[in-house]
Design a protein around this motif. Sequence first.
Motif, PDB file in Angstrom:
ATOM      1  N   CYS A  73       9.753  -4.701  -4.919  1.00 31.53           N
ATOM      2  CA  CYS A  73       8.345  -4.706  -4.517  1.00 31.53           C
ATOM      3  C   CYS A  73       7.588  -5.837  -5.226  1.00 31.53           C
ATOM      4  O   CYS A  73       7.631  -5.964  -6.455  1.00 31.53           O
ATOM      5  N   VAL A  74       6.913  -6.659  -4.426  1.00 29.67           N
ATOM      6  CA  VAL A  74       6.170  -7.800  -5.002  1.00 29.67           C
ATOM      7  C   VAL A  74       4.672  -7.500  -5.068  1.00 29.67           C
ATOM      8  O   VAL A  74       3.872  -8.412  -5.296  1.00 29.67           O
ATOM      9  N   HIS A  75       4.321  -6.255  -4.828  1.00 29.69           N
ATOM     10  CA  HIS A  75       2.926  -5.813  -4.962  1.00 29.69           C
ATOM     11  C   HIS A  75       1.997  -6.571  -4.019  1.00 29.69           C
ATOM     12  O   HIS A  75       0.838  -6.812  -4.344  1.00 29.69           O
ATOM     13  N   CYS A  76       2.527  -6.940  -2.873  1.00 26.47           N
ATOM     14  CA  CYS A  76       1.734  -7.766  -1.955  1.00 26.47           C
ATOM     15  C   CYS A  76       0.691  -6.945  -1.197  1.00 26.47           C
ATOM     16  O   CYS A  76      -0.274  -7.499  -0.683  1.00 26.47           O
ATOM     17  N   GLY A  77       0.918  -5.649  -1.093  1.00 27.38           N
ATOM     18  CA  GLY A  77      -0.053  -4.794  -0.422  1.00 27.38           C
ATOM     19  C   GLY A  77       0.005  -4.841   1.095  1.00 27.38           C
ATOM     20  O   GLY A  77      -0.857  -4.261   1.772  1.00 27.38           O
ATOM     21  N   LEU A  78       1.031  -5.475   1.667  1.00 31.65           N
ATOM     22  CA  LEU A  78       1.118  -5.528   3.140  1.00 31.65           C
ATOM     23  C   LEU A  78       1.308  -4.138   3.749  1.00 31.65           C
ATOM     24  O   LEU A  78       0.980  -3.904   4.914  1.00 31.65           O
ATOM     25  N   CYS A  79       1.830  -3.233   2.969  1.00 30.46           N
ATOM     26  CA  CYS A  79       2.038  -1.867   3.463  1.00 30.46           C
ATOM     27  C   CYS A  79       0.706  -1.132   3.663  1.00 30.46           C
ATOM     28  O   CYS A  79       0.644  -0.146   4.404  1.00 30.46           O
ATOM     29  N   VAL A 109       1.421   1.390  -1.738  1.00 23.66           N
ATOM     30  CA  VAL A 109       1.891   0.889  -3.033  1.00 23.66           C
ATOM     31  C   VAL A 109       1.009   1.414  -4.159  1.00 23.66           C
ATOM     32  O   VAL A 109       1.472   1.644  -5.282  1.00 23.66           O
ATOM     33  N   CYS A 121       6.324  -3.149   5.374  1.00 21.14           N
ATOM     34  CA  CYS A 121       6.787  -3.823   4.162  1.00 21.14           C
ATOM     35  C   CYS A 121       7.847  -4.846   4.534  1.00 21.14           C
ATOM     36  O   CYS A 121       8.817  -4.513   5.221  1.00 21.14           O
ATOM     37  N   PRO A 122       7.698  -6.090   4.101  1.00 23.39           N
ATOM     38  CA  PRO A 122       8.684  -7.118   4.454  1.00 23.39           C
ATOM     39  C   PRO A 122      10.088  -6.769   3.949  1.00 23.39           C
ATOM     40  O   PRO A 122      11.076  -7.276   4.475  1.00 23.39           O
ATOM     41  N   PHE A 123      10.157  -5.891   2.962  1.00 24.61           N
ATOM     42  CA  PHE A 123      11.472  -5.525   2.421  1.00 24.61           C
ATOM     43  C   PHE A 123      11.913  -4.141   2.875  1.00 24.61           C
ATOM     44  O   PHE A 123      12.956  -3.648   2.440  1.00 24.61           O
ATOM     45  N   ILE A 150      10.653  -1.318   2.093  1.00 27.09           N
ATOM     46  CA  ILE A 150      10.607  -0.329   1.003  1.00 27.09           C
ATOM     47  C   ILE A 150      10.051   0.990   1.549  1.00 27.09           C
ATOM     48  O   ILE A 150       9.024   1.013   2.227  1.00 27.09           O
ATOM     49  N   ILE A 183       8.314   4.030   0.940  1.00 27.92           N
ATOM     50  CA  ILE A 183       7.397   4.703   0.008  1.00 27.92           C
ATOM     51  C   ILE A 183       7.595   6.221   0.074  1.00 27.92           C
ATOM     52  O   ILE A 183       7.458   6.919  -0.930  1.00 27.92           O
TER      53      ILE A 183
HETATM   54  S1  SF4 Z   1       4.560  -4.137   1.410  1.00 28.45           S
HETATM   55 FE1  SF4 Z   1       6.461  -3.652   0.306  1.00 28.45          FE
HETATM   56  S2  SF4 Z   1       6.570  -5.223  -1.272  1.00 28.45           S
HETATM   57 FE2  SF4 Z   1       4.467  -5.243  -0.531  1.00 28.45          FE
HETATM   58  S3  SF4 Z   1       3.379  -3.821  -1.902  1.00 28.45           S
HETATM   59 FE3  SF4 Z   1       4.024  -2.630  -0.148  1.00 28.45          FE
HETATM   60  S4  SF4 Z   1       5.992  -1.762  -0.805  1.00 28.45           S
HETATM   61 FE4  SF4 Z   1       5.573  -3.459  -2.222  1.00 28.45          FE
END
Ligand code: SF4
Lengths: 420, 446
Positions: free
Chosen positions: B52-58, B77, B120-122, B124, B126
């Motif tokens: 998680c890069v803490h980008c907040g896209l989620c 996040v 989430c681009p990855f 993840i 939650i």
């Molecule tokens: S979108 Fe994914 S990487 Fe970005 S904050 Fe949310 S969980 Fe973390």
Amino acid sequence: MKGGREWDWEISEKRVAINEWGTSFGWVEEPYASPDGETVAAIVNVAEMEFSVCVNGKAWDVTFDKVWHLRYLPDGRLTALVSEMGEWTAAIDGIAWDSKFGYVWNPLVSEDGQAFAVAAQQDMQYCMVLNGEPWNETFANMTYFALSPCGTKTAAAVQVENAASGEIHKFKKGTFTAALEGKAWESTYVNVWGLAISPDGESLAAEVRQDLYDYTIAVDGKAWDTTFSCVWEPIFRPGTRTVVAPVRTKGQWTLAENGNTLWDRSFVQLWQPIFSPDGNHLAAIVAPAFGRWTVALDGVPWAKTFGDMVTDVVFSSDGKRLAALAKEGRFWKVVVDGKVWSHKFDMAWPPVFSPDNETVAAKVETEGTYAFVVNDRLGPHACEAAWDPVFSPDGNRLLLRSIEDGVYCRRVVPVSDFMP
Amino acid sequence: MSEPVKQEGAQALDEGIEAGISGLTTEQIASVINEVIDNETGARLKTYVDTCVHCGLCSEACHFYLSHEKDPHYSPVGKVKQTLWEMLRKKGRVGPAFIKNAAIIAHTECNLCKRCAQYCPFGIDIAYLMLVVRRIIHKLGVTPLYIQDTAHSHSVTMNQMWVKGDEWPDTLQWQEEEAQTEIPTLRIPLDKEGADIMYSVIAPEPKFQAQLIYQMAVIMDVAGVNWTMPATLGWDNSDMAMYTGDNEIMGRLKRTHYETAQRLRVKRIVMGECGHAFRSVYDMGNRWLGWKMPPIPMVHAIDFYHELLSQGRIKIKQKYPEPVTLHDPCNVVRGGGLGEKLREVAHAMCETVVEMHPNREHNYCCSAGGGVINCGPPFKMTRVNGNRVKAEQLFAAKTRGAKTLITPCHNCHSGLHDIVEHFGIGLEIKFISDILYEIIEKPEAT
Ligand code: SF4
Ligand code: SF4
């Protein structure tokens, strides 16, 4: 299953035209064949909200407001749960027990068929009823049930402390225990499940949860010293009061006896342990790896594993052979001593060993057609319904019970008919 | 992303949480957290935390976040940040007040709906992380009262609503009798070994909504299905233990369910219109036991109705005339891929289907799911206010003509009922079977 010596073992065929019953009744429910194959019975609707049981074309003299759970006992008696004027009881061969209840359910039968028990509710109090005799004690709730192998005792998981719905903290202190013949243990538990009564009928074992996290086995009200993160139902070693159960530690399952680890290896899953009749061997269904299932005998899994499910592990009477059913994809297979039969089926029923343990037979089904398979050879009969095959006492003949073209058929055939 | 701001308004008081934290020490808490993290989580948790890069896209995915003016407290996040990350950062050394807050966030401000995983681009998940928090909360004994009581019911009765052993078959026999006044030969076959299908439901049906069993019995009868319902434990497919993190009880429930189906030698289990139960039987419960897939094929009611309609086993007498809109339950549409079949069923049944937007796997959760509605009255307004976006979505569908809202899930049904009522939307909510029962060809009453 082995048939009785006094049964008719002449190579022959007897038929009952059950397809004609429909004309006499409102409707005919699914039929059941007697163990000796001589009779076939079904619940029948005789008038609006009036039911009876038809046996070989003749209905019981009595009718009831409701009849359900029709089954033959191993000794050939025919049982059903019946209701009349809002009261429920069991009826055997058309004769209802004198004792009546608000409801009865969950019938239990001893191996010889002499004992027949049900769970009963009367005025929102619960007890077991054995051969028509209810316990003296009743309880506010009753969940898991057991009948002793000898058929003389019943047991249940019972609620002994009141905790209304929502009283989570009271519940966590333990409101359940187990009762043998109505006598509740003094110790209480958060939960009590999976009961077993010893072969002599004197001892009772159960899975218990002591708080929300600690699981163990309790025997006669005393918990094992060791606790586990989960357990499954206990069994008694034949002829003893020693208890064995699957237990989970560190995410893996193994077997424990009186709290001590029994097998030296563990599995992703392990359940339904079963002793050989002489008590010398112990088998269980295991998952050696996630999503792979097989049978382990004395701790050693068969080499062949299956993807979906393994069920119905059966020992031969001498304890030397082991059979089971296994499902891979949508098909069921019969597996004997770790070897997989070549035929595959949409459904299969528990394998049956011959009295000399040389031959294995089973009822199977493919695309709605039932058949019998013996030592991996499929019989010629295509049936609309069938019951488990039964070997003659000398093991040379098979009793095959089936329905073909709407007609019930009792056949005795030589086992050699199935052989090459 | 910015720091989470404090949630507005007083936090609800929950007896389960309050009693649970009283007496907890930091040492106890640390021991439980570390035990769960060290022994029960593995590469999956580590990967999520490390990735998680803490980008907040989620954030934009979450109805709680969108319904609260994009308050980061409610972002996916942000929920992890306020719970699991802090537990990890402090090596489990957090206090009772922290645990209380974590229990409220994980249990009542996240529906485990997995919508955010799509953003989430990855990828993840939650929901998985919130389940780890709930597992810790369970192990600490801090689970909210109502859902804990439901888990207790599961543990005793193997059903969700303390339905006793006799009450179940008795209810089925009562429904059979009721239905026989409409179709005199109709049966609800109990414990019929070798039937093709075992039909399983969740406990609110026998308890409060017995008409749903009646309706299904009629559909089964009309379609000529060889079916049965068990008269023993194992009839209930629901699972709140899955949502309290009591995995051992979850496993026990699913084992009972599948072994009951196996005892009856059925080919398939058809389950009623429930979402969370599908997740439990299809994904979580079966896998905890070691089954990669359901050992006996498990068919959701949507799929089953689709099969009956497309095979012509039930026929529509007259389509449902009112325009309907569809709510996609997360567990069966995002989780189970039944979105298209749901639409085909709806179009087969109804004259007009008005789509909500976004829909299918992008649909907003009802905010009742994930066990949130099961946390009971103390948190009712948390979920209702936390889903203003759903209310807007429903209102938009209504503006475009929808009069009826179809939702093939019990929790969605109840949760949307509260939203419809609170926001004064005025949509009638129905299960698929409510409509099917009304519109299919049935034998003429004698
Ligand atoms: S979108 Fe994914 S990487 Fe970005 S904050 Fe949310 S969980 Fe973390
Ligand atoms: S409610 Fe759904 S979208 Fe929001 S955090 Fe939980 S899983 Fe993600």
